[in-house]
Design an enzyme around this catalytic site. Sequence first.
Site, PDB file in Angstrom:
ATOM      1  CD  GLU A 162       8.387 -35.203  67.845  1.00 36.59           C
ATOM      2  OE1 GLU A 162       9.156 -35.927  67.200  1.00 36.59           O
ATOM      3  OE2 GLU A 162       7.197 -35.503  68.083  1.00 36.59           O
ATOM      4  CB  CYS A 215      13.016 -43.011  94.625  1.00 41.18           C
ATOM      5  SG  CYS A 215      11.540 -42.932  95.653  1.00 41.18           S
ATOM      6  CG  HIS A 257      17.294 -56.413  69.442  1.00 41.37           C
ATOM      7  ND1 HIS A 257      16.785 -57.325  70.342  1.00 41.37           N
ATOM      8  CD2 HIS A 257      16.421 -55.378  69.417  1.00 41.37           C
ATOM      9  CE1 HIS A 257      15.638 -56.854  70.822  1.00 41.37           C
ATOM     10  NE2 HIS A 257      15.406 -55.677  70.284  1.00 41.37           N
ATOM     11  CB  SER A 308      11.566 -54.099  67.571  1.00 40.21           C
ATOM     12  OG  SER A 308      12.633 -54.862  68.040  1.00 40.21           O
TER      13      SER A 308
END
Lengths: 424, 496, 127
Positions: free
Chosen positions: B35, B417, B53, B352
Site C-alpha cells: 500500500e 462525542c 447496492h 461504484s
Amino acid sequence: MLKKKYDVIVIGAGPAGLAAAIEAKKTGAQDVLVIERAQELGGILQQCIHNGFGLQTFKKDLTGPTYAQRFIDELAGLHVDTLLDAMALNVTSERHVYVTSQSSGFVELDTRALVLAMGCRERTRAQIALPGTRPAGVYTAGTAQRFVNIEGFMPGKCFVILGSGDIGMIMARRLTFEGAKVERVLEIMPFLTGLTRNYVQCLLDYDIPLQLHHTVKRIIGNDRVEAIESVQIDEHRQPMPGTEETIPCDTLLLSVGLIPENELSRKAGVALDPVTGGPFVDEEMQTSVPGIFAAGNVVHVYDLVDWVTQAGLLCGRNAAQYAITARKHDGRRVRMKAGENVRYVIPHILDKESLAESAQLLQMRVTLPIEAPVWVEVMNGEERVTRKAELYVRPGEMVNIDLPQSAYDAVQRASELSVRVVRR
Amino acid sequence: MADKKYDVIIIGAGVVGSMVARFLSRYKLDILLIEKDSDIGMGASSANTAIIHAGYDPKPGTLKAEMNVVGNQMFDQLAGELNFTFERRGDYVVAIGQEEFGKLESLRQQGLENGVPGMVILNGADVRRREPNINPEVSGALWATTGGICDPFGVVIAAAENAVVNGVTLMTDTAFQDFIMDGKRIVGIKTNRGDFMSRWVVNSAGMYSDMVMHKAGLRPEFKITPRKGEYYVFDKAEITINNVLFPVPSATSKGILVTTTVHGNTIIGPNALEIDDKEDRSITREGLDEIWQGAVNLVPSLSLRYSIAEFAGLRPGGNAPCANPDVKYNKDFIIEIPKEVEGLVNLGGIESPGLSSSPAIAVRVVELLKGAGENLEEKPDWNPIRKARPRFRDMLPIEQKLLIENDLSYGRVICRCENVTEGEIVAEIHAPIPARTYDAIKRRTWLGTGRCQGGFDTPRVVEILARELGVSPLEITKKGKGSEFLVRPTKDKEVE
Amino acid sequence: MTQEQKKLICITCPRGCALVVTVEGETVIKTEGNSCKRGVDYATGELKDPRRMVTTTVRVKGGVHPLAPVYTESPIPKPRIFDLLAEVRKIELTAPVKFGDVVIENVLGTGINVLASRNIPAKSETS
C-alpha cells in the site's frame, strides 16, 4: 469513596460547576459530588492563562488559573466529593447518573438534584463548511491553546486566525509571545466579535492585522496547511470575486463561536432552546425537568467568567434547596421573550412570586451592534415595565437588566414579557 | 529482499486488494500486499456513501452488474465471518412527481435482468409512512430489499486483518514503481522500498490502476478519471433519517442521496465532478451547494445548521468497454488475466459499485488463477473468522461495566462525542494492522467524527499515540509523514 | 514646539472609546473622544509609559504538567515585554509549584516580580 446517593451532583468542574458545588454545600446540601472529565478541576480556565478574570467577583484582574484556584481551594475545604478524569455517559430524567472513569470504573449514582455545568464546545471548520483540503494544521483556538499552554507544544509556526472572538485574539498574542508569526486575523462580520480591549492589547500592540468582512475561501495543502485563500465579503455575506488573496501559513486557527454542550441534557429529556443551544431555564436555573438545574455556558455563552460564577452560585443554591425541600413551583409563571434587536433572554421563564423575594437579573445578547445610546426596555405588550439606559450595545457583550421588585404588580398582570433594545 | 520470492503480490490495499488478499489467504500461497499510503483503505474505499447496492443500477450484461449482484449476496456471510458492521435494511429510489414515477418500473426491470431479488414498487403514501420526512410530493419508490449499509473502512480493515492473521504480509508506505520483467513474464516489482519478486502480481491500484497496467504495456487507451463526490454529515442527535434514499438516477449518476449510516449519522451526497488531480479531496463551495440542492429535494426538512462534517471522496472512473461486445457500455470494470503479459491479474476501473462487488471480484480472481493453472491448495489452518474488538459506545451499560472491570483503560473516555475509550485506542495501536496516525485511529474507532470533530480528543490521542509508540508527540501525525500536529515545544530555547 | 495628534483606543473598560490625543512633545494637551475621565488618565499613561500585564508559561520539571502559567505582579513597560519573555524562557522550575511562588524576582530590574498563577503538584510516582 463514592456514595450511592447524593443530594447534589454537579457535572463539570469549570467555573459554573465549582461555584454551584460550593454554594450547594454552603446552602446545606450534605453530600455533593462534582464529576469532571479532565484530570483536574477548573475546566477551561486552566488553559486561559491570560488575565482579565475576576474584575466583577473579586475586583481584581486575575489570570484564569488564579481565578480557578480560588474556587478549587474553597471547594477543598468543604468536603465535596470529586470524581476526576471521568465521563458522565448518561443521565435519566429521574436523575440516575452513569459515570465511567479509569479510577472508579463504571458506576451508577442517584441524586436529589442535578446541576448540568458541562460548558460549551467550539464551532469547527465543518460547522462553518470551510472549503478546501483537510490537512493537519487546522485547529480550533481552544485546542491550540491547550497544546501551547498545558501540553507544552506549538501547533505551528505561522498562523492565520479566522474569527475575531476573544479566544482567537488572545491566542494571536499568545502565539506571538512564543515566537510564532500571526499573519492575520480575519472576521466575516463587519464588526469585531470579541472585546475591543482584546483588539488593542492582543492585536494592535503586536501589529497583527485584522481584516473585517473577510473570511477563508479555502484551505490549501494536502498533508499540512500550506496556505489559505482569503476573500472579502459583501453586505449580503457573499464572497466578492477578485478579492481573493493567498496567505502562506502552516496553521489556521478557528475562533468562530461556541456552542453549549448539551448531549447529556438531551438524554435527560431537558428541553433545549434552539436559539441559545442550551436548556430553557427559569430564574432558579431549573430546566424543564424538575430537579435538573443548569448553569454557565451550558445555558448560553457568556462573555465574562464572573457572570458564569454568579449563575453557578444561584444554581447551586437552588439545587441544594430543591434537594432539601423538593419544593415545586405553583405554576404561576411568566415567559420572557426576545423583542427588537434581542437574540434571547435568560431566564426564559420567571416565577411571578420571585419578585416578592428579590429583584431578578435578566441577561441577553443583542443581534446587531448599536454604537449610540439605547434603552433596554422590558415590555408587557405596549406597557413598559422597566427600562435601563446603555451607552451602546454590541453582540460580543452581554446586556444585563434588573427586573426590580417594584415591577411585581406589572408582572402579575403579564403572561409574557418581552425585552427590546432601541435607540434613545 | 530480492532473493525472497512471493507467489502473489497485490498492489493496493483498498477494499478490492484487501478482499483479494483475504480470499487468497485461504490457500498455500506466499502473499505480499503493498500500500503506497501510511494506512490501508485511504482512497476510494473509505470515503464513499457506504452502501452495499442491490444491483438494479448497472447496465445489464456488464461486469459491474454481475459483480454487484453476486457481491451483494456475499455480504451476510462475510459480515458474520469478519465482524464488520453491515445492515441489510433495503434502499429506496424515490420518485418525486408523476414523471419520475414512470421511471421506477424500468429500473425494476433492469434489476430483474441483473438478477436482483426482492424489489417492490411502493406508492407515495407507502413511502411517506416509511419516511415521514420525505418530500410530500413523493409519488412512489422502488424498494430494493437487498440494499444495505456498512462501515466501508470497517470492511477493508476486517478483510485485510483477516488476511494478515492468515499469513499475508502487509507493507504500507510502499509504492509500486515498475514491473520487473523476464521477457513477457512479470517476475517482480520495483517499489520505493526495494524490489520484490513474485510469480503473480494483482493490480488493484484503484485510482492508479491505469498507471500500473501501462507499466506492463497493457491497454494504453485505458484511463482513470477521478470523479469527486462531496458529502455533508449531520449530527445524529438533531437529524434522523432512518432509510437509504436515492433519487431517480440520471444517465450519468445515481444522484444525490439522503442516507443513514451504520454510525447513526445522516449523510447527503455525492455530487460527481470529473477532475484531473488524483489526490484532490478538497471540498468546494459549489459542490456543497449542489449536494444540498439535491438533498433537500428528497428531504426538505434538512437543516445545514446541524452539519458536523463535510468530506470528499474520489471514485476511480475508468473507460473500459464492456467485455461483451453486444453490450454498449464503456465504463465497465476490468477483471482479467491479460494475454499480452504473463503473471498479471489486472483489475481496473473499480468504481461504484466496487465496494459491493469487492468480495465477488476476489472470488473471480481466485477462479482466474485456477483457470491459469494455479494449483491452489487450501491451508488446513485457515481461519475465516476475524474477531471484532470491543466498541464501547455500542454496548449496553452492563456490558460496559464488565468491560471496564476487566480492563480499566476502557473506563477512560477519550472522545466525548462518540464515547471512544482509551482501551479501544490502545487496542488499535497494537492490532495486527497497527494504527499509527490520528486518522488511522479515527477510521477504526470513529473517534473525532462527532460534533466537536476532534477538538477535545486530539491532544489526548497525540499523547496516547506518543506513549504507546514510544516516540515524542512531535512525531505524531494526522495521516502520515508531513502531517505532524506539532512543530516544537512551546518553550524551545531556540526561539529568537 | 509642534502639536501632534495621536489616536488611541482606551482599554480601561470594555467600551473601548476611540481617543484623539493632542500632544506637544511629551505633554498631553487635550484628549477627545473619551466618555469618562478615565480616558484622560489612560491617554496620559499610555503615551508616557505604556505598560501591560504579561502572562506566559514557564517550564516545570516533574509536575503534572510540563508548564506552569505565570504573570507579572503588576504591568511592566511595554518595550520590555519580549525581554521578559526571553528571561522566562530560560527558567525551569521543579514541582511542586505553589500559587503565588515568585518565579523571577525583580525581573529585568523593573522592581516587578513574576509569580506562578496556580499550583502545579508533583507528578506522583504511581501515575
